[in-house]
Design a protein around this motif. Structure first.
Motif, PDB file in Angstrom:
ATOM      1  N   MET A 134       0.861  -1.221  -0.117  1.00 10.72           N
ATOM      2  CA  MET A 134      -0.068  -0.092  -0.113  1.00 10.72           C
ATOM      3  C   MET A 134       0.919   1.190   0.056  1.00 10.72           C
ATOM      4  N   GLN A 135       0.854   1.947  -1.052  1.00  8.15           N
ATOM      5  CA  GLN A 135       1.840   2.967  -1.423  1.00  8.15           C
ATOM      6  C   GLN A 135       1.143   4.524  -1.200  1.00  8.15           C
ATOM      7  N   PRO A 136       1.883   5.207  -0.277  1.00 10.57           N
ATOM      8  CA  PRO A 136       1.540   6.464  -0.019  1.00 10.57           C
ATOM      9  C   PRO A 136       1.022   7.291  -1.325  1.00 10.57           C
ATOM     10  N   PRO A 137       0.260   8.436  -1.468  1.00 10.25           N
ATOM     11  CA  PRO A 137       0.134   9.071  -2.743  1.00 10.25           C
ATOM     12  C   PRO A 137       1.182  10.007  -2.946  1.00 10.25           C
ATOM     13  N   SER A 138       1.269  10.205  -4.098  1.00  8.95           N
ATOM     14  CA  SER A 138       2.426  11.740  -4.704  1.00  8.95           C
ATOM     15  C   SER A 138       1.669  12.920  -4.301  1.00  8.95           C
ATOM     16  N   HIS A 139       2.495  13.613  -3.918  1.00  6.65           N
ATOM     17  CA  HIS A 139       1.970  15.254  -3.694  1.00  6.65           C
ATOM     18  C   HIS A 139       2.431  16.087  -4.739  1.00  6.65           C
ATOM     19  N   ASP A 140       1.712  17.175  -4.996  1.00  5.48           N
ATOM     20  CA  ASP A 140       1.919  18.320  -5.551  1.00  5.48           C
ATOM     21  C   ASP A 140       2.134  19.490  -4.603  1.00  5.48           C
ATOM     22  N   ALA A 141       2.760  20.508  -4.869  1.00  4.91           N
ATOM     23  CA  ALA A 141       3.003  21.619  -3.983  1.00  4.91           C
ATOM     24  C   ALA A 141       1.651  22.171  -3.586  1.00  4.91           C
ATOM     25  N   ASN A 142       0.829  22.205  -4.046  1.00  4.51           N
ATOM     26  CA  ASN A 142      -0.454  22.720  -3.620  1.00  4.51           C
ATOM     27  C   ASN A 142      -1.091  21.874  -2.562  1.00  4.51           C
ATOM     28  N   ASP A 143      -1.041  20.752  -2.742  1.00  3.09           N
ATOM     29  CA  ASP A 143      -1.714  19.693  -1.697  1.00  3.09           C
ATOM     30  C   ASP A 143      -0.760  19.721  -0.554  1.00  3.09           C
ATOM     31  N   ALA A 144       0.508  20.003  -0.679  1.00  3.94           N
ATOM     32  CA  ALA A 144       1.461  20.172   0.647  1.00  3.94           C
ATOM     33  C   ALA A 144       1.241  21.061   1.438  1.00  3.94           C
ATOM     34  N   ARG A 145       0.834  22.350   0.775  1.00  5.23           N
ATOM     35  CA  ARG A 145       0.663  23.597   1.513  1.00  5.23           C
ATOM     36  C   ARG A 145      -0.573  23.656   1.919  1.00  5.23           C
ATOM     37  N   SER A 146      -1.508  22.657   1.757  1.00  2.73           N
ATOM     38  CA  SER A 146      -2.873  22.800   2.461  1.00  2.73           C
ATOM     39  C   SER A 146      -3.528  24.261   2.660  1.00  2.73           C
ATOM     40  N   ALA A 147      -3.576  24.568   1.205  1.00  3.41           N
ATOM     41  CA  ALA A 147      -4.022  25.916   1.110  1.00  3.41           C
ATOM     42  C   ALA A 147      -5.468  26.334   1.538  1.00  3.41           C
TER      43      ALA A 147
ATOM     44  N   ALA B 162       2.242  16.415  12.692  1.00  2.00           N
ATOM     45  CA  ALA B 162       1.664  15.894  11.651  1.00  2.00           C
ATOM     46  C   ALA B 162       0.215  16.560  11.282  1.00  2.00           C
ATOM     47  N   GLY B 163       0.077  17.246  10.306  1.00  5.42           N
ATOM     48  CA  GLY B 163      -1.342  17.656   9.877  1.00  5.42           C
ATOM     49  C   GLY B 163      -2.150  17.150   8.973  1.00  5.42           C
ATOM     50  N   LEU B 164      -3.615  16.502   9.297  1.00  3.26           N
ATOM     51  CA  LEU B 164      -4.300  15.944   8.169  1.00  3.26           C
ATOM     52  C   LEU B 164      -5.644  16.861   7.932  1.00  3.26           C
ATOM     53  N   THR B 165      -5.528  17.490   6.652  1.00  2.31           N
ATOM     54  CA  THR B 165      -6.670  18.572   6.480  1.00  2.31           C
ATOM     55  C   THR B 165      -7.744  17.793   6.001  1.00  2.31           C
ATOM     56  N   ARG B 166      -9.116  18.465   6.098  1.00  4.63           N
ATOM     57  CA  ARG B 166     -10.285  17.968   5.499  1.00  4.63           C
ATOM     58  C   ARG B 166      -9.983  17.907   4.033  1.00  4.63           C
ATOM     59  N   LYS B 167      -9.272  18.395   3.171  1.00  6.30           N
ATOM     60  CA  LYS B 167      -9.153  18.357   1.908  1.00  6.30           C
ATOM     61  C   LYS B 167      -8.483  17.126   1.640  1.00  6.30           C
ATOM     62  N   ALA B 168      -7.480  16.943   2.606  1.00  2.82           N
ATOM     63  CA  ALA B 168      -6.467  15.486   2.459  1.00  2.82           C
ATOM     64  C   ALA B 168      -7.265  14.501   2.664  1.00  2.82           C
ATOM     65  N   LEU B 169      -8.254  14.609   3.512  1.00  3.00           N
ATOM     66  CA  LEU B 169      -8.943  13.367   3.848  1.00  3.00           C
ATOM     67  C   LEU B 169     -10.014  12.941   2.936  1.00  3.00           C
ATOM     68  N   GLN B 170     -10.573  13.977   2.391  1.00  9.45           N
ATOM     69  CA  GLN B 170     -11.260  13.688   1.237  1.00  9.45           C
ATOM     70  C   GLN B 170     -10.644  13.034   0.130  1.00  9.45           C
ATOM     71  N   ARG B 171      -9.521  13.295  -0.107  1.00 14.67           N
ATOM     72  CA  ARG B 171      -8.450  12.731  -1.193  1.00 14.67           C
ATOM     73  C   ARG B 171      -8.324  11.386  -0.559  1.00 14.67           C
ATOM     74  N   LEU B 172      -8.116  11.030   0.593  1.00 14.80           N
ATOM     75  CA  LEU B 172      -8.015   9.583   1.223  1.00 14.80           C
ATOM     76  C   LEU B 172      -9.267   8.842   1.005  1.00 14.80           C
ATOM     77  N   ILE B 173     -10.409   9.463   1.051  1.00 17.60           N
ATOM     78  CA  ILE B 173     -11.626   8.583   1.029  1.00 17.60           C
ATOM     79  C   ILE B 173     -11.834   8.177  -0.407  1.00 17.60           C
ATOM     80  N   ASP B 174     -11.274   9.024  -1.482  1.00 14.83           N
ATOM     81  CA  ASP B 174     -11.563   8.984  -2.766  1.00 14.83           C
ATOM     82  C   ASP B 174     -10.557   7.711  -3.087  1.00 14.83           C
ATOM     83  N   GLU B 175      -9.405   7.882  -2.516  1.00 18.56           N
ATOM     84  CA  GLU B 175      -8.448   7.136  -3.282  1.00 18.56           C
ATOM     85  C   GLU B 175      -8.045   5.653  -2.398  1.00 18.56           C
ATOM     86  N   GLN B 176      -8.324   5.926  -1.261  1.00 22.52           N
ATOM     87  CA  GLN B 176      -7.891   4.853  -0.205  1.00 22.52           C
ATOM     88  C   GLN B 176      -9.189   4.625   0.836  1.00 22.52           C
TER      89      GLN B 176
END
Length: 202
Positions: free
Chosen positions: A1-14, A140-154
């Motif tokens: 189970m591999q973690p996803p790749s990130h782009d700069a916008n995701d990493a900055r949790s805008a 380590a922070g988990l944003t709602r945006k990142a959580l939604q990506r986790l729901i969609d992808e895993q």
């Protein structure tokens, strides 16, 4: 189970000014990513996750830091609730306002492995307490945006994560109920003692 790749916008949790302040992907620091994976599976954090599932979640998290004395979460804040934090190093003091004096009352001190802010992440409700960095803090922070990506992808990992978070909240509410029962018994005992000491009416 591999973690996803990130782009700069995701990493900055805008979408999240607090969690995104100076944030970068947690996986950019392998040692801290490994530490976060180990902490996530402990009972203080999300004990429902396996090591592989925790590593997957870490792939969606960002690394943030706060200086000593910084307000990490502010009680009553309703506009900045879309993230949780897993403490990696340092300590936070949890405080709440006394409704009578309006002064801040310390509740507890939390260190590495503890999760804060999960209630706001789940339901978007105002922060129920303030958390102040007692020492320099890494989290380590988990944003709602990142959580939604986790729901969609895993979705299976996301489901396990949500179960773990809900169990944490249930345990907290159960503990609060037990405390209220103790306070109620103490209040009853105190009132009985006062009644015995009070002069009998004639």
């Amino acid at each position: 189970m591999q973690p996803p790749s990130h782009d700069a916008n995701d990493a900055r949790s805008a979408d999240d000014p607090q969690a995104g302040r100076g944030a970068r992907p947690l996986t950019s620091s392998p040692a801290l990513a490994e530490l976060a994976t180990e902490l996530l599976v402990t009972s203080a954090a999300i004990g429902e996750l396996s090591a592989d599932e925790a590593a997957c979640v870490v792939g969606y998290m960002g690394l943030v830091g706060y200086p000593a004395g910084a307000t990490v979460l502010r009680e009553g804040d309703a506009g900045n609730t879309s993230y949780l934090l897993l403490i990696l190093s340092g300590e936070v003091t949890v405080e709440t306002a006394d409704p009578v004096t309006a002064t801040q009352v310390p509740i507890s001190v939390l260190g590495p492995g503890n999760v804060i802010g999960e209630m706001g992440l789940i339901d978007g409700s105002p922060r129920s307490a303030s958390c102040i960095a007692a020492t320099p803090l890494q989290a380590a922070g988990l944003t709602r945006k990142a959580l939604q990506r986790l729901i969609d992808e895993q979705p299976k990992v996301a489901a396990r994560l949500m179960v773990g978070l809900c169990k944490r909240l249930a345990d907290r509410l159960r503990g609060l109920g037990e405390q209220l029962q103790i306070y109620s018994r103490l209040n009853t005992t105190l009132q009985q003692q006062l009644d015995r000491l009070a002069p009998r009416s004639r």
